[in-house]
Design a protein around this motif. Structure first.
Motif, mmCIF file in Angstrom:
data_model
loop_
_atom_site.group_PDB
_atom_site.id
_atom_site.type_symbol
_atom_site.label_atom_id
_atom_site.label_comp_id
_atom_site.label_asym_id
_atom_site.label_seq_id
_atom_site.Cartn_x
_atom_site.Cartn_y
_atom_site.Cartn_z
ATOM 1 N N ILE A 134 0.850 -1.207 0.000
ATOM 2 C CA ILE A 134 0.000 0.000 0.000
ATOM 3 C C ILE A 134 0.880 1.251 0.000
ATOM 4 N N GLU A 135 1.917 1.239 0.826
ATOM 5 C CA GLU A 135 2.817 2.392 0.905
ATOM 6 C C GLU A 135 3.519 2.638 -0.431
ATOM 7 N N HIS A 136 3.984 1.575 -1.060
ATOM 8 C CA HIS A 136 4.690 1.690 -2.336
ATOM 9 C C HIS A 136 3.788 2.264 -3.421
ATOM 10 N N GLY A 137 2.582 1.755 -3.520
ATOM 11 C CA GLY A 137 1.684 2.150 -4.602
ATOM 12 C C GLY A 137 0.917 3.421 -4.379
ATOM 13 N N ASP A 138 1.096 4.064 -3.193
ATOM 14 C CA ASP A 138 0.346 5.294 -2.899
ATOM 15 C C ASP A 138 1.228 6.422 -2.379
ATOM 16 N N ALA A 139 2.538 6.310 -2.579
ATOM 17 C CA ALA A 139 3.474 7.381 -2.218
ATOM 18 C C ALA A 139 3.396 7.751 -0.742
ATOM 19 N N LEU A 140 3.449 6.741 0.119
ATOM 20 C CA LEU A 140 3.344 6.983 1.554
ATOM 21 C C LEU A 140 4.709 6.801 2.224
ATOM 22 N N PRO A 141 5.157 7.795 2.987
ATOM 23 C CA PRO A 141 6.420 7.647 3.705
ATOM 24 C C PRO A 141 6.332 6.636 4.841
ATOM 25 N N GLY A 142 5.122 6.234 5.213
ATOM 26 C CA GLY A 142 4.926 5.233 6.265
ATOM 27 C C GLY A 142 3.559 5.386 6.909
ATOM 28 N N LEU A 143 2.775 4.317 6.940
ATOM 29 C CA LEU A 143 1.441 4.381 7.548
ATOM 30 C C LEU A 143 1.539 4.481 9.072
ATOM 31 N N ARG A 144 0.628 5.269 9.655
ATOM 32 C CA ARG A 144 0.541 5.360 11.115
ATOM 33 C C ARG A 144 -0.478 4.361 11.644
ATOM 34 N N SER A 145 -0.403 4.092 12.930
ATOM 35 C CA SER A 145 -1.392 3.227 13.548
ATOM 36 C C SER A 145 -2.585 4.057 13.993
ATOM 37 N N TYR A 146 -3.688 3.393 14.229
ATOM 38 C CA TYR A 146 -4.914 4.068 14.672
ATOM 39 C C TYR A 146 -4.699 4.815 15.985
ATOM 40 N N LYS A 147 -3.786 4.338 16.830
ATOM 41 C CA LYS A 147 -3.526 4.995 18.121
ATOM 42 C C LYS A 147 -2.763 6.295 17.942
ATOM 43 N N GLN A 148 -1.880 6.315 16.984
ATOM 44 C CA GLN A 148 -0.982 7.462 16.814
ATOM 45 C C GLN A 148 -1.701 8.734 16.412
ATOM 46 N N VAL A 149 -2.689 8.620 15.512
ATOM 47 C CA VAL A 149 -3.262 9.839 14.922
ATOM 48 C C VAL A 149 -3.932 10.734 15.972
ATOM 49 N N GLY A 150 -4.712 10.137 16.870
ATOM 50 C CA GLY A 150 -5.361 10.926 17.914
ATOM 51 C C GLY A 150 -4.366 11.521 18.892
ATOM 52 N N GLU A 151 -3.335 10.751 19.226
ATOM 53 C CA GLU A 151 -2.309 11.235 20.155
ATOM 54 C C GLU A 151 -1.536 12.403 19.562
ATOM 55 N N ILE A 152 -1.227 12.330 18.275
ATOM 56 C CA ILE A 152 -0.507 13.414 17.608
ATOM 57 C C ILE A 152 -1.364 14.679 17.588
ATOM 58 N N ALA A 153 -2.663 14.531 17.354
ATOM 59 C CA ALA A 153 -3.567 15.689 17.364
ATOM 60 C C ALA A 153 -3.561 16.381 18.726
ATOM 61 N N LYS A 154 -3.536 15.593 19.788
ATOM 62 C CA LYS A 154 -3.498 16.158 21.146
ATOM 63 C C LYS A 154 -2.183 16.883 21.399
ATOM 64 N N GLN A 155 -1.090 16.323 20.923
ATOM 65 C CA GLN A 155 0.221 16.950 21.106
ATOM 66 C C GLN A 155 0.272 18.331 20.465
ATOM 67 N N VAL A 156 -0.416 18.476 19.347
ATOM 68 C CA VAL A 156 -0.450 19.753 18.639
ATOM 69 C C VAL A 156 -1.273 20.788 19.388
ATOM 70 N N GLY A 157 -2.247 20.329 20.167
ATOM 71 C CA GLY A 157 -3.100 21.242 20.923
ATOM 72 C C GLY A 157 -4.588 21.086 20.666
ATOM 73 N N PHE A 158 -4.964 20.198 19.742
ATOM 74 C CA PHE A 158 -6.383 19.971 19.444
ATOM 75 C C PHE A 158 -7.082 19.231 20.584
ATOM 76 N N LYS A 159 -8.355 19.503 20.734
ATOM 77 C CA LYS A 159 -9.243 18.670 21.546
ATOM 78 C C LYS A 159 -9.832 17.605 20.620
ATOM 79 N N VAL A 160 -9.761 16.351 21.000
ATOM 80 C CA VAL A 160 -10.286 15.266 20.163
ATOM 81 C C VAL A 160 -11.745 15.019 20.562
ATOM 82 N N LEU A 161 -12.660 15.371 19.674
ATOM 83 C CA LEU A 161 -14.090 15.209 19.934
ATOM 84 C C LEU A 161 -14.597 13.846 19.479
ATOM 85 N N GLU A 162 -14.043 13.342 18.379
ATOM 86 C CA GLU A 162 -14.381 11.998 17.887
ATOM 87 C C GLU A 162 -13.120 11.329 17.374
#
Length: 368
Positions: A259-287
């Motif tokens: 998937i990464e090769h065929g879609d120009a992705l530097p590396g897929l994240r896990s489902y846990k990472q995305v919400g945590e990264i949003a919080k680190q930036v300062g966002f409130k995670v509503l969903e």
């Protein structure tokens, strides 16, 4: 004898012209009657390499493929923007021709066409953002603007899209004008890691399967946070590995790398990472949830149903390339995308990959 020989020659020429006529009829069917997923989009005879010249398509594809032979090249932040730009020069025409103007997936909706399911998935963004007519909305990674036009039409808000690829900018502007939406749809060529917008200038923002191209998700989330007005929302559909993914499972790893090769992705994240990264930036995670989970219908259904269309389309591209109408290298790109479709399908069927992990994020009011 002479009479018989003449008859044989006549029959041979008759067979020759019969075969030529059949080939012509087949070519006419493949090129004209057998249209793409979205007939108002790109035509088969117009397939090219975006901003890349015809002569450079094959070498550009080879350069793109070589990125994966040296993984450190992909991981280097400075390499990723050019890497992604090259990818979209190579695939934009094929995506438009074979898929449509919305470069993303959506859950299958019983009784609805793929196009209708796509529109429903896009309009959901408006409902989540709660934007009103006339408000300013940002499309982070807009492609050729399929979602932008659906969202602008549905909300009557003013949508500004940003894409790193100048060919996509031209395509999006052309589509916006044809749709009569150029007054409320604007497209900017730029890097979403360094956006040319003022602080706190948008009433809402969204990204649909676009931020997966960022080398560091924190960088693009930080930029969205900066340009979003305090108290307002950012909705994003993220590509992620799910709780079922196992890094020690060879089949899982092979699928994700495909998937990464065929879609120009530097590396897929896990489902846990995305919400945590949003919080680190300062966002409130509503969903924070995966829209691909049941009771949602499989998003990969269209990929499986499209296998016959792929073979038809590949025949068309091969014929156009042989005739010199399509540039050399387009066949290679199309074959890569077919292999990627197989990886995506397997990722969906195994439940280890989702292209629609939803985050609804809010910039706190106190940031004003």
């Amino acid at each position: 004898m002479e009479s018989g020989g003449g008859m044989e020659v006549w029959m041979s020429w008759g067979m020759f012209w019969g075969v030529m006529g059949a080939m012509g009829a087949a070519a006419y069917y493949l090129l004209v009657l057998a249209g793409a997923a979205e007939r108002k989009g790109k035509r088969a005879v117009d397939l090219g390499g975006g901003s890349i010249t015809r002569e450079q398509v094959k070498s550009s594809y080879q350069k793109y493929a070589s990125f994966f032979e040296k993984p450190k090249q992909i991981e280097a932040k400075d390499n990723v923007p050019n890497f992604v730009d090259t990818f979209y020069n190579l695939v934009t025409d094929i995506y438009e021709w074979g898929w449509g103007q919305s470069f993303h997936f959506s859950p299958a909706v019983p009784g609805r066409s793929h196009k209708e399911s796509t529109r429903i998935h896009e309009e959901r963004v408006v409902d989540l953002l709660g934007v009103k007519p006339g408000q300013k909305v940002l499309d982070v990674g807009c492609g050729v603007g399929g979602p932008m036009r659906a969202i602008a039409s549905y909300s009557q808000s003013h949508v500004t899209g940003i894409t790193i690829n100048d060919y996509q900018v031209a395509r999006a502007r052309s589509h916006n004008k044809k749709a009569g939406l150029d007054e409320i749809c604007e497209v900017v060529c730029g890097n979403f890691l360094q956006m040319p917008f003022e602080d706190s200038s948008f009433d809402g923002a969204y990204s649909i399967e676009a931020t997966c191209h960022a080398p560091e998700l924190k960088d693009v989330y930080s930029e969205v946070f900066r340009v979003l007005k305090p108290g307002h929302l950012y909705v994003t559909y993220e590509w992620v590995t799910t709780p079922l993914f196992r890094a020690d499972n060879t089949l899982h790893v092979e699928c994700i790398h495909g998937i990464e090769h065929g879609d120009a992705l530097p590396g897929l994240r896990s489902y846990k990472q995305v919400g945590e990264i949003a919080k680190q930036v300062g966002f409130k995670v509503l969903e924070d949830k995966d829209l691909a989970l049941p009771p949602a219908q499989p998003w990969w259904t269209r990929l499986k149903m499209g296998r016959l269309a792929y073979y038809r389309n590949h025949l068309v591209i091969a014929l156009l390339s042989f005739l010199g109408i399509a540039p050399k290298g387009v066949v290679d790109v199309h074959e890569m995308l077919f292999k990627t479709a197989d990886h995506l399908t397997r990722g969906g069927e195994m439940g280890i990959f989702s292209p629609m992990h939803l985050l609804v994020l809010q910039k706190p009011e106190e940031c004003s």
